[in-house]
Design a protein around this motif. Sequence first.
Motif, PDB file in Angstrom:
ATOM      1  N   GLY A 172       7.886 -19.585 -66.448  1.00 16.21           N
ATOM      2  CA  GLY A 172       8.539 -20.680 -67.168  1.00 16.21           C
ATOM      3  C   GLY A 172       9.048 -20.266 -68.537  1.00 16.21           C
ATOM      4  N   GLU A 222      16.372 -24.172 -62.335  1.00 11.51           N
ATOM      5  CA  GLU A 222      16.029 -22.851 -61.788  1.00 11.51           C
ATOM      6  C   GLU A 222      17.131 -21.848 -62.126  1.00 11.51           C
ATOM      7  OE1 GLU A 222      14.149 -22.801 -57.795  1.00 11.51           O
ATOM      8  OE2 GLU A 222      14.594 -24.950 -57.840  1.00 11.51           O
ATOM      9  N   LEU A 238      14.064 -29.680 -65.175  1.00 13.80           N
ATOM     10  CA  LEU A 238      13.689 -28.364 -64.665  1.00 13.80           C
ATOM     11  C   LEU A 238      14.941 -27.730 -64.064  1.00 13.80           C
ATOM     12  CD1 LEU A 238      10.285 -29.293 -63.002  1.00 13.80           C
ATOM     13  CD2 LEU A 238      10.624 -27.862 -65.045  1.00 13.80           C
ATOM     14  N   ALA A 293       6.492 -18.199 -60.252  1.00 18.17           N
ATOM     15  CA  ALA A 293       7.479 -18.781 -61.171  1.00 18.17           C
ATOM     16  C   ALA A 293       7.051 -18.466 -62.603  1.00 18.17           C
ATOM     17  CB  ALA A 293       7.561 -20.295 -60.977  1.00 18.17           C
ATOM     18  N   ASN A 332      14.625 -33.404 -60.508  1.00 16.77           N
ATOM     19  CA  ASN A 332      14.265 -32.395 -61.516  1.00 16.77           C
ATOM     20  C   ASN A 332      14.113 -32.968 -62.915  1.00 16.77           C
ATOM     21  OD1 ASN A 332      14.686 -30.753 -59.314  1.00 16.77           O
ATOM     22  ND2 ASN A 332      15.628 -29.107 -60.505  1.00 16.77           N
ATOM     23  N   ASN A 386      12.257 -17.727 -64.416  1.00 18.10           N
ATOM     24  CA  ASN A 386      13.089 -18.295 -63.343  1.00 18.10           C
ATOM     25  C   ASN A 386      12.988 -19.817 -63.262  1.00 18.10           C
ATOM     26  OD1 ASN A 386      10.498 -18.262 -62.388  1.00 18.10           O
ATOM     27  ND2 ASN A 386      10.882 -16.775 -60.758  1.00 18.10           N
ATOM     28  N   LEU A 387      12.224 -20.404 -64.186  1.00 21.07           N
ATOM     29  CA  LEU A 387      12.170 -21.868 -64.256  1.00 21.07           C
ATOM     30  C   LEU A 387      12.255 -22.280 -65.726  1.00 21.07           C
ATOM     31  CD1 LEU A 387      11.756 -24.549 -62.705  1.00 21.07           C
ATOM     32  CD2 LEU A 387       9.318 -24.334 -63.242  1.00 21.07           C
ATOM     33  N   TRP A 425       5.617 -26.953 -58.274  1.00 23.71           N
ATOM     34  CA  TRP A 425       5.728 -25.909 -59.291  1.00 23.71           C
ATOM     35  C   TRP A 425       4.406 -25.352 -59.821  1.00 23.71           C
ATOM     36  CZ3 TRP A 425       9.768 -23.192 -59.425  1.00 23.71           C
ATOM     37  CH2 TRP A 425      11.001 -23.752 -59.107  1.00 23.71           C
TER      38      TRP A 425
END
Lengths: 78, 390
Positions: free
Chosen positions: B120, B181, B179, B118, B217, B163-164, B109
């Motif tokens: 966050g 997604e 985490l 990505a 995750n 997207n995270l 990540w």
Amino acid sequence: MTTDEILEKTKSFLAQFINVNVADDEELFASGLVNSLFAMQLVLFIEKEFSIKVENEDLDYDNFRTLNAIVGFIEKKI
Amino acid sequence: MEIELTPQQVQEQDIFRAFVSEEIAPYADQYDQDECTPDEVIKKLAEIGYLGAIIPKEHGGQGMDAITFGLLCEEIGRGSASLLSLLTVHGMVCQAILKWGSASQKASWLPKLATGEAIGAFGLTEPNIGSDAKNVESTALYSNNSYVLTGEKKWISFGQLANLFLIIAQCDGKPSAFLVERNTPGFSTAPITGLLGFRSAMLAKVHLNKCQVPEENLVGKVGFGFSHVAGAALDHGRYCVGWGCLGLAQACLNACLSYTSERKQFGSFLKGHQLIQQMIAEMITNIKAARLLCYHAGYLKDKGDPSLIMETSIAKYFASRMVSKVADDAVQIHGANGCSSDYPVQRYLRDAKIMEIIEGSTQMQQIIIAKSGYHSFALEKRKARQKEKT
């Protein structure tokens, strides 16, 4: 560094956050003696004072729940 | 003792200032009215490397020191408090992974977060849970080498486009961090509009309907999601907000210095009136005081000193209270003009109020700071008693 030296340094760090005398085997987190910021303050203290890194895999309450546990954890990591 | 930026930090500050003055500040009012931050702006932030500001170079980031990163937050906050909140929440996810992520989470990540591939967002707050954050109601059930997350998150900055997501949920009654997604089946977001401030921060509600994520995750361990993972993230968040308040306050001051030099009443420029001078003097002094607290927090952060947690809380508390007052006075100085969309000070005032609420409200900081004061006092008394005995 000897166990006694680690114990003394850790005791004096804890004294900054806890007003009562803490027994070496007294639960720190479960007893509500510390606030939510203490966990990260303790991590930073261990890392800075003993030049070790507290890692993902070290996140185990058995490493932090009492003064004795913290000292044992530090000795293991040094 | 020296309180002085290094030549390198001064150079970086000039670059940040020029970027914000050219690329952000002129358009911030429009984004505020549109309640949207265009993709191009985020792309520009990514291209110049600011999304990877705190990520070490070995993971593709800039590896900025704490003071340099603070200077970046200050300048972004001067241009747009909404955009500062992207740097804040994105950085909170980076910080959580940096400190408590597994080797594979870091490898997977951090390079994507550094380049903006990505984006966050931080999922702690819920419809029923604000300051009482460790009692979140979202749940995570362990089943077949995965966790199934169910619940709702609210007021999630940049939740519309991230997207995270770093989601805090109870696993067997213990706060834990995951985490998640955006493309996870069962995951959806809904925009929140019509807010007082941070109108282009693209806030969203997040709905987790039995979102299944692999056990890899989990960030940190079960039970450490609030105290350690969110703890590290929130400390970073408070640091960003403290510095961002400086920038926002500086924008207020700049607007007032300009306006009072151009507008005449009673035959003289506003800056000639002593009651105006009083407000300007208060602004200048309080901004300087807040800046010193932020410098101190940054200095401790670079040293990894445990007191950085409390000092960052104090800096955020003071700076957010300060900017509320500064923005309030800025509108007062501008009079009716200050209430109109022709001038940015109305946005500054609306955004300033949000600064007192996010990443720990003023009242939560007051409780923590006051308790710390009593602890220190008791410790000093105990030390004095021990000294008397010996």
